[in-house]
Design an enzyme around this catalytic site. Structure first.
Site, PDB file in Angstrom:
ATOM      1  CG  LEU A 185       9.196  -9.637   4.678  1.00 25.61           C
ATOM      2  CD1 LEU A 185      10.001 -10.920   4.544  1.00 25.61           C
ATOM      3  CD2 LEU A 185      10.094  -8.428   4.344  1.00 25.61           C
TER       4      LEU A 185
ATOM      5  CE  LYS B 223       0.636   7.045   7.962  1.00 24.97           C
ATOM      6  NZ  LYS B 223       1.518   5.983   8.531  1.00 24.97           N
TER       7      LYS B 223
ATOM      8  CB  ALA C 159       4.106  -1.542   9.640  1.00 26.11           C
TER       9      ALA C 159
ATOM     10  NE  ARG D 212      -1.848   9.934  -6.907  1.00 25.28           N
ATOM     11  CZ  ARG D 212      -0.719  10.021  -6.195  1.00 25.28           C
ATOM     12  NH1 ARG D 212      -0.571  10.971  -5.293  1.00 25.28           N
ATOM     13  NH2 ARG D 212       0.263   9.165  -6.390  1.00 25.28           N
TER      14      ARG D 212
ATOM     15  CG  ASN E 143       4.376  16.315  -9.117  1.00 30.19           C
ATOM     16  OD1 ASN E 143       4.989  16.368  -8.048  1.00 30.19           O
ATOM     17  ND2 ASN E 143       3.097  15.977  -9.193  1.00 30.19           N
TER      18      ASN E 143
ATOM     19  CB  THR F 152       1.872  11.249   5.834  1.00 31.59           C
ATOM     20  OG1 THR F 152       1.905  12.002   4.627  1.00 31.59           O
ATOM     21  CG2 THR F 152       0.434  10.782   6.053  1.00 31.59           C
ATOM     22  CG  ASP F 153       3.081  16.176   3.832  1.00 28.65           C
ATOM     23  OD1 ASP F 153       2.688  15.069   3.411  1.00 28.65           O
ATOM     24  OD2 ASP F 153       3.839  16.924   3.172  1.00 28.65           O
ATOM     25  CD  GLU F 154      -0.138  12.019   0.762  1.00 26.70           C
ATOM     26  OE1 GLU F 154      -1.247  11.526   0.549  1.00 26.70           O
ATOM     27  OE2 GLU F 154       0.857  11.782   0.055  1.00 26.70           O
TER      28      GLU F 154
ATOM     29  CE1 TYR G  45      -0.215   6.320   3.391  1.00 26.42           C
ATOM     30  CE2 TYR G  45      -0.287   8.558   2.514  1.00 26.42           C
ATOM     31  CZ  TYR G  45       0.338   7.585   3.293  1.00 26.42           C
ATOM     32  OH  TYR G  45       1.494   7.890   3.970  1.00 26.42           O
TER      33      TYR G  45
END
Ligand code: NAD
Ligand code: DAU
Length: 345
Positions: A35, A157, A82, A276, A252, A125-127, A153
């Site tokens: 949480l 991953k 998570a 970004r 976007n 993730t595809d990232e 990030y």
């Protein structure tokens, strides 16, 4: 079957909890979630009424707490959602991404090794593949594409994916990994593009579009992602990676215009802001493997999914009002508020 869903109080994890309870009446589901700002028990209020569901609060990077969980629950399957999931936060505060996404995954893998499970599934993730150029629409990410992460990030991953492979190869832990493109739908935290734009437009606030707005993401309705993960967990081959995406690439700025149109709001609300850092240009998944091996394909067209999503936010004001008043408010002020003048292009 008893399934532990880590991160089940967040966006995709909660949708997956509801998917399991609806589609698999024979299963028991335990949500394990720390949480953080992104997890909300409100989101699981309907699941709480189901006797097949239980919730345990805890951190995946706490070995003691994870061991206690495995001893008490004796899960057959663990599906790991998570994570710290927001690229912008990873640019300002990378450390927590390493702790949760890398170390936390290793703690879960170690528990799977120690207690034994029939499957550990890593939601990736595809990232992890980096990005593709805008002028090569013929290029897609396949499962053979090299890992080439851009942000803290995506690096975290990618590191977790390597650990998952290592635990399979070295210790024989029965693992699978799925790498999905951008999701949208109910319970999406309003720091992410689509819900942020819906809520700002509803309040007639400016819609901050990074850079030139031409970056492309491959959007998938969250329910389709849940169906794909469920298939991989039950029928996917151990040790394999499956890419998930629906060939739905949009810039976007097109997504933002679609949201404005759905809400009947003017395009004058759009404001181009500073880009970004390290902004990935284009993501595009080749989903041939999951389609051919497991028969998965997306069921929701973007036009329908975005309409349902906008309607969901209109119908669930209480859910996002309570979120928008917490820690998120401070984060928003830092990113778009106080520095807004500086950020304007
Ligand atoms: P989210 O940020 O909405 O939810 C993350 C959840 O994990 C929250 O409930 C949070 O409380 C919990 N959590 C965070 N740190 C934890 C910890 N240390 N221990 C236990 N729980 C913790 O994320 P999301 O968008 O639902 O993404 C879920 C997963 O799917 C992530 O692993 C993400 O990398 C991956 N993914 C997301 C997308 C997307 O478009 N959102 C696409 C592909 C893959
Ligand atoms: O591709 C899968 C990934 O999709 C997941 O692994 C991540 O967890 C998830 O957050 C998402 O990452 P993105 O960075 O693509 O999503 P985000 O919603 O943050 O941004 C989508 C695009 O919109 C991206 O090009 C940045 C841009 N953007 C985002 C925000 C929040 C804006 O132009 N303005 C904004 O205010």
């Amino acid at each position: 079957m008893k399934i532990i869903v880590t991160g089940g109080a967040g966006f995709i994890g909660s949708n997956f909890v509801y998917y399991l309870l609806r589609e698999h009446p024979e299963d028991r589901v335990v949500c394990y979630d720390a949480l953080t700002y992104a997890g909300d028990l409100e989101t699981l209020s309907e699941a709480m009424k189901d006797e097949r569901f239980s919730f345990v609060r805890g951190d995946i990077s706490s070995r003691v707490s994870v061991d206690r969980l495995f001893e008490a629950e004796k899960p057959d399957v663990v599906v790991n959602f998570a994570a710290e999931s927001h690229v912008d936060r990873s640019i300002t505060s990378p450390e927590i991404f390493l702790r949760t996404n890398v170390f936390g995954t290793q703690v879960l893998l170690e528990a799977c090794r120690k207690y034994g499970v029939t499957r550990f599934h890593q939601v990736s993730t595809d990232e992890v593949y980096g990005d593709l150029p805008l002028d090569r629409p013929d290029l897609f990410f396949t499962e053979q594409t090299n890992l080439n992460a851009s942000s803290p990030y995506s690096a975290s991953k990618a590191s977790a994916d390597l650990l998952v492979h290592a635990y399979h190869r070295t210790y024989g832990v029965p693992v699978t990994i799925s790498r999905c493109s951008n999701n949208y739908g109910p319970y999406h935290f309003p720091e992410k593009l689509i819900p942020l734009m819906i809520l700002n437009a509803l309040h007639d606030k400016k819609l901050p579009v990074y850079g030139d707005g031409k970056n492309v993401r491959d959007w998938l309705y969250v329910e389709d992602h849940c169906a794909a993960i469920d298939l991989v967990v039950r029928k996917g081959r151990v040790g394999e990676v499956y890419n998930i995406g629906g060939h739905n690439e949009r810039s976007n700025i097109d997504v933002v215009r679609t949201v404005l149109k759905e809400l009947g709001k003017p395009e004058s609300l759009i404001e181009y802001v500073e880009d970004r850092k390290g902004h990935d240009r284009r993501y595009a998944i080749d989903p041939t493997k999951i389609h051919d091996e497991l028969g998965w394909e997306p069921a929701t067209r973007f036009e329908d999914g975005i309409r349902q999503t906008v309607q969901w936010y209109l119908d669930h004001r209480q859910w996002w009002e309570h979120i928008a008043n917490g820690e998120y408010k401070r984060f928003y002020e830092q990113l778009y508020g106080e520095d807004k003048e500086k950020n304007k292009k």
